[in-house]
Design an enzyme around this catalytic site. Sequence first.
Site, PDB file in Angstrom:
ATOM      1  N   THR A 136      34.677  70.063  24.471  1.00  0.00           N
ATOM      2  CA  THR A 136      35.101  70.732  25.516  1.00  0.00           C
ATOM      3  C   THR A 136      34.003  71.464  26.290  1.00  0.00           C
ATOM      4  O   THR A 136      33.947  71.403  27.546  1.00  0.00           O
ATOM      5  CB  THR A 136      36.085  71.652  25.379  1.00  0.00           C
ATOM      6  N   GLN A 161      35.766  64.972  14.128  1.00  0.00           N
ATOM      7  CA  GLN A 161      37.090  64.449  14.578  1.00  0.00           C
ATOM      8  C   GLN A 161      36.822  63.829  16.024  1.00  0.00           C
ATOM      9  O   GLN A 161      37.952  63.150  16.552  1.00  0.00           O
ATOM     10  CB  GLN A 161      38.052  65.638  14.545  1.00  0.00           C
ATOM     11  N   ILE A 164      35.581  61.545  19.152  1.00  0.00           N
ATOM     12  CA  ILE A 164      35.282  59.968  19.013  1.00  0.00           C
ATOM     13  C   ILE A 164      34.398  59.683  20.364  1.00  0.00           C
ATOM     14  O   ILE A 164      34.185  58.639  20.807  1.00  0.00           O
ATOM     15  CB  ILE A 164      36.719  59.458  19.485  1.00  0.00           C
ATOM     16  N   HIS A 203      37.503  59.918  12.976  1.00  0.00           N
ATOM     17  CA  HIS A 203      38.518  59.228  13.843  1.00  0.00           C
ATOM     18  C   HIS A 203      38.034  58.249  14.532  1.00  0.00           C
ATOM     19  O   HIS A 203      38.826  57.796  15.691  1.00  0.00           O
ATOM     20  CB  HIS A 203      39.093  60.420  14.495  1.00  0.00           C
ATOM     21  N   CYS A 239      39.833  38.329  14.986  1.00  0.00           N
ATOM     22  CA  CYS A 239      38.482  38.042  14.325  1.00  0.00           C
ATOM     23  C   CYS A 239      37.431  39.046  14.054  1.00  0.00           C
ATOM     24  O   CYS A 239      36.397  38.737  13.886  1.00  0.00           O
ATOM     25  CB  CYS A 239      37.804  36.803  15.449  1.00  0.00           C
ATOM     26  N   CYS A 253      39.350  39.833  23.590  1.00  0.00           N
ATOM     27  CA  CYS A 253      38.112  39.419  22.832  1.00  0.00           C
ATOM     28  C   CYS A 253      37.427  38.129  23.555  1.00  0.00           C
ATOM     29  O   CYS A 253      38.268  37.071  24.070  1.00  0.00           O
ATOM     30  CB  CYS A 253      38.690  39.012  21.519  1.00  0.00           C
ATOM     31  N   SER A 293      40.864  73.664  15.494  1.00  0.00           N
ATOM     32  CA  SER A 293      41.924  74.433  15.234  1.00  0.00           C
ATOM     33  C   SER A 293      42.666  74.133  13.823  1.00  0.00           C
ATOM     34  O   SER A 293      43.783  74.648  13.402  1.00  0.00           O
ATOM     35  CB  SER A 293      43.030  74.322  16.283  1.00  0.00           C
TER      36      SER A 293
END
Length: 244
Positions: free
Chosen positions: A31, A107, A109, A125, A136, A153, A193
Amino acid sequence: MSATERQLQYLRQLVDGARRIAVLTGAGMSTESGIPDFRSADGLWSRDMSLTDAVSVDYFRRDPAAFWRAFRDIFHIKLVGDYQPNDGHRFLAALEASGKEVTILTQNIDGLHGRAGSRRVLELHGTLLTASCPDCRSPHPLDYVQRHELPACRRCGAALKPDVVLYGEAVPLIDVAFQAALNAELLLVMGSSLEVSPVNLIPVEAARAGIPCALINYTPTRFDALFDLCIQAGIGDTCRQLRA
């Protein structure tokens, strides 16, 4: 709110005395780079559908197009590349560069730990930076995903799945994360948290094993009693004070 001098002195003592450090980071780490915490009360998701349904593996399988519309909205896919590492990310990278064995259990991403220069990063995560074909397994980069409303894909045409752990999926690296924490001489939790299971059990097991644990987070958690030190303050501000 800022850390007191006594808290900073104790944290310096813990960090200086540990060669192997495990660092668990959560949304509060990002953040400060401007990335909203989608789980917070004023976070990104305020639609009729619950967050857990919107980013669930069941929803992806049931309606990939609707899933991707929600996913883009929640995680600001078009802006991911614009966010930059902050002082907290840089502090951890510098700690590793100083010769300490720093393993980051994140955690988040967003890939910001890697961009800051940290090399030992377990993305518990997953990552927003790639998507893969569930049929595939062909990987696709973020810029390809950003250009397509429903990314398909390039090899077989199936709808791509983001390389993140969706609700309803197991956390594949969780055992490795627990082992890294239990092998450490210090567990530092930053910006989490500790509400998400099973990641929130990492400090429980570390404390049970007698490993010193410190927490830097804006708000209290239900696990605060486990920690040797709890600092309710901003991560960047605390890290700048530590480096001063």
